[in-house]
Motif scaffolding. Structure first.
Motif, PDB file in Angstrom:
ATOM      1  N   ASP A 252      67.529  22.065  64.937  1.00 14.21           N
ATOM      2  CA  ASP A 252      67.401  21.466  63.613  1.00 14.21           C
ATOM      3  C   ASP A 252      68.290  22.206  62.614  1.00 14.21           C
ATOM      4  O   ASP A 252      68.153  23.419  62.453  1.00 14.21           O
ATOM      5  N   PRO A 253      69.198  21.511  61.927  1.00 11.07           N
ATOM      6  CA  PRO A 253      70.138  22.199  61.039  1.00 11.07           C
ATOM      7  C   PRO A 253      69.457  22.931  59.877  1.00 11.07           C
ATOM      8  O   PRO A 253      69.914  23.998  59.451  1.00 11.07           O
ATOM      9  N   LEU A 254      68.359  22.365  59.361  1.00 10.40           N
ATOM     10  CA  LEU A 254      67.684  23.028  58.246  1.00 10.40           C
ATOM     11  C   LEU A 254      66.958  24.288  58.717  1.00 10.40           C
ATOM     12  O   LEU A 254      66.899  25.282  57.986  1.00 10.40           O
ATOM     13  N   VAL A 255      66.446  24.256  59.919  1.00 11.53           N
ATOM     14  CA  VAL A 255      65.800  25.447  60.486  1.00 11.53           C
ATOM     15  C   VAL A 255      66.829  26.557  60.703  1.00 11.53           C
ATOM     16  O   VAL A 255      66.608  27.718  60.360  1.00 11.53           O
TER      17      VAL A 255
ATOM     18  N   LEU B  93      74.509  23.196  57.304  1.00 11.33           N
ATOM     19  CA  LEU B  93      75.291  24.216  58.009  1.00 11.33           C
ATOM     20  C   LEU B  93      76.728  24.302  57.508  1.00 11.33           C
ATOM     21  O   LEU B  93      77.528  25.047  58.073  1.00 11.33           O
ATOM     22  N   ALA B  94      77.029  23.541  56.477  1.00  6.61           N
ATOM     23  CA  ALA B  94      78.393  23.550  55.935  1.00  6.61           C
ATOM     24  C   ALA B  94      78.591  24.758  55.023  1.00  6.61           C
ATOM     25  O   ALA B  94      77.647  25.251  54.402  1.00  6.61           O
ATOM     26  N   SER B  95      79.831  25.226  54.942  1.00  3.96           N
ATOM     27  CA  SER B  95      80.144  26.306  54.016  1.00  3.96           C
ATOM     28  C   SER B  95      80.032  25.766  52.587  1.00  3.96           C
ATOM     29  O   SER B  95      80.107  24.555  52.377  1.00  3.96           O
ATOM     30  N   PRO B  96      79.838  26.651  51.600  1.00  4.62           N
ATOM     31  CA  PRO B  96      79.625  26.183  50.227  1.00  4.62           C
ATOM     32  C   PRO B  96      80.706  25.233  49.715  1.00  4.62           C
ATOM     33  O   PRO B  96      80.400  24.269  49.007  1.00  4.62           O
ATOM     34  N   ASP B  97      81.959  25.483  50.077  1.00  6.84           N
ATOM     35  CA  ASP B  97      83.035  24.634  49.577  1.00  6.84           C
ATOM     36  C   ASP B  97      83.225  23.366  50.404  1.00  6.84           C
ATOM     37  O   ASP B  97      84.070  22.533  50.068  1.00  6.84           O
ATOM     38  N   ALA B  98      82.450  23.203  51.467  1.00  9.05           N
ATOM     39  CA  ALA B  98      82.596  22.019  52.320  1.00  9.05           C
ATOM     40  C   ALA B  98      81.365  21.118  52.313  1.00  9.05           C
ATOM     41  O   ALA B  98      81.343  20.096  52.997  1.00  9.05           O
ATOM     42  N   LYS B  99      80.353  21.467  51.539  1.00  9.78           N
ATOM     43  CA  LYS B  99      79.117  20.689  51.526  1.00  9.78           C
ATOM     44  C   LYS B  99      79.337  19.258  51.031  1.00  9.78           C
ATOM     45  O   LYS B  99      78.840  18.294  51.629  1.00  9.78           O
TER      46      LYS B  99
ATOM     47  N   ARG C 209      80.351  24.543  65.860  1.00  7.12           N
ATOM     48  CA  ARG C 209      80.010  23.560  66.890  1.00  7.12           C
ATOM     49  C   ARG C 209      78.732  22.816  66.532  1.00  7.12           C
ATOM     50  O   ARG C 209      78.647  21.593  66.686  1.00  7.12           O
ATOM     51  N   LEU C 210      77.733  23.534  66.039  1.00  2.00           N
ATOM     52  CA  LEU C 210      76.495  22.900  65.623  1.00  2.00           C
ATOM     53  C   LEU C 210      76.710  21.943  64.454  1.00  2.00           C
ATOM     54  O   LEU C 210      76.104  20.872  64.392  1.00  2.00           O
ATOM     55  N   GLN C 211      77.587  22.328  63.535  1.00  3.34           N
ATOM     56  CA  GLN C 211      77.873  21.457  62.394  1.00  3.34           C
ATOM     57  C   GLN C 211      78.554  20.171  62.841  1.00  3.34           C
ATOM     58  O   GLN C 211      78.226  19.089  62.363  1.00  3.34           O
ATOM     59  N   ARG C 212      79.489  20.286  63.767  1.00  3.65           N
ATOM     60  CA  ARG C 212      80.161  19.083  64.277  1.00  3.65           C
ATOM     61  C   ARG C 212      79.158  18.167  64.971  1.00  3.65           C
ATOM     62  O   ARG C 212      79.212  16.938  64.813  1.00  3.65           O
ATOM     63  N   ARG C 213      78.264  18.746  65.738  1.00  4.53           N
ATOM     64  CA  ARG C 213      77.238  17.951  66.430  1.00  4.53           C
ATOM     65  C   ARG C 213      76.309  17.282  65.411  1.00  4.53           C
ATOM     66  O   ARG C 213      75.947  16.107  65.559  1.00  4.53           O
ATOM     67  N   THR C 214      75.930  18.038  64.394  1.00  6.16           N
ATOM     68  CA  THR C 214      75.051  17.488  63.359  1.00  6.16           C
ATOM     69  C   THR C 214      75.710  16.330  62.633  1.00  6.16           C
ATOM     70  O   THR C 214      75.088  15.278  62.424  1.00  6.16           O
ATOM     71  N   ILE C 215      76.968  16.499  62.241  1.00  7.67           N
ATOM     72  CA  ILE C 215      77.683  15.428  61.533  1.00  7.67           C
ATOM     73  C   ILE C 215      77.785  14.188  62.408  1.00  7.67           C
ATOM     74  O   ILE C 215      77.547  13.059  61.946  1.00  7.67           O
ATOM     75  N   ALA C 216      78.130  14.374  63.674  1.00  9.76           N
ATOM     76  CA  ALA C 216      78.233  13.232  64.590  1.00  9.76           C
ATOM     77  C   ALA C 216      76.887  12.534  64.732  1.00  9.76           C
ATOM     78  O   ALA C 216      76.811  11.301  64.727  1.00  9.76           O
TER      79      ALA C 216
END
Length: 215
Positions: A204-207, A136-142, A14-21
């Protein structure tokens, strides 16, 4: 210890989707600011100089400014996170665009060049914000996460020059030189990107990913 451990896989998705948006909403006005200015910067510089001999000075200043900002911006991200760094970069870029517009209006080449140097900060922010998609992406989805943000940014890059005629008309409506219109618009666009980063990049995604430097 990474804060990722505090979140479930569903939370992280959910956080990744929010970050991408959020990054996409940042990219559109940010890239529109850059491309809109690029469309007219040489024309304004030529007018200020009185010839085409230094027509490229504005673009050169913006590129140099972006290069100067790249390392400090990356360092700030490592120490404090994506959000404060991107808010700072876009805010400085907004001020630079406004200063460049002021320089164009008063026909001061020096003020215009300083403004374009500072404008480069917004350009650096637009470029570096893309990498937040991988935090926050998985290694194969970065790679696909980053590319999805880059692709949306092309919409802003396309819209920027298309808006130029309306921006010129608006500047004339305000009794300003028509060529400063895109710079005024760029200032507003960068401010929009800063506002999106301030409001939306929480947490913050990096945090969350544990990417802050501990040294």
């Amino acid at each position: 210890m990474s804060m990722t451990a505090k979140y479930t896989s569903v939370d992280l998705e959910r956080l990744q989707r929010r970050t991408i948006a959020s990054l996409r909403w940042m990219q559109i006005p940010g890239q529109a600011a850059v491309s809109g200015v690029v469309a007219v910067v040489a024309l304004l510089a030529s007018d200020l100089v009185g010839s085409d001999s230094l027509a490229g000075v504005g673009n050169a200043a913006a590129t140099f400014g972006a290069a100067m900002m790249a390392v400090p911006l990356a360092s700030m991200m490592r120490r404090r996170g994506r959000r404060p760094a991107l808010v700072t970069a876009f805010t400085i870029g907004s001020v630079g665009a406004a200063l460049a517009a002021f320089g164009g209006q008063i026909e001061s080449l020096g003020v215009f060049i300083v403004g374009m140097l500072i404008f480069g900060s917004g350009q650096a922010g637009a470029l570096q914000s893309r990498y937040a998609a991988a935090d926050l992406a998985s290694p194969d989805a970065k790679a696909s996460a980053i590319s999805s943000v880059v692709w949306v940014g092309t919409l802003g890059a396309a819209f920027g020059p298309l808006l130029t005629p309306w921006e010129k008309d608006f500047a004339e409506f305000l009794n300003l030189s028509s060529l400063v219109g895109p710079f005024v618009a760029a200032s507003l666009f960068f401010a929009m990107s800063a506002l999106v980063a301030w409001i939306r990049l929480r947490p913050d995604p990096l945090v969350i990913s544990g990417g802050l430097s501990t040294s």
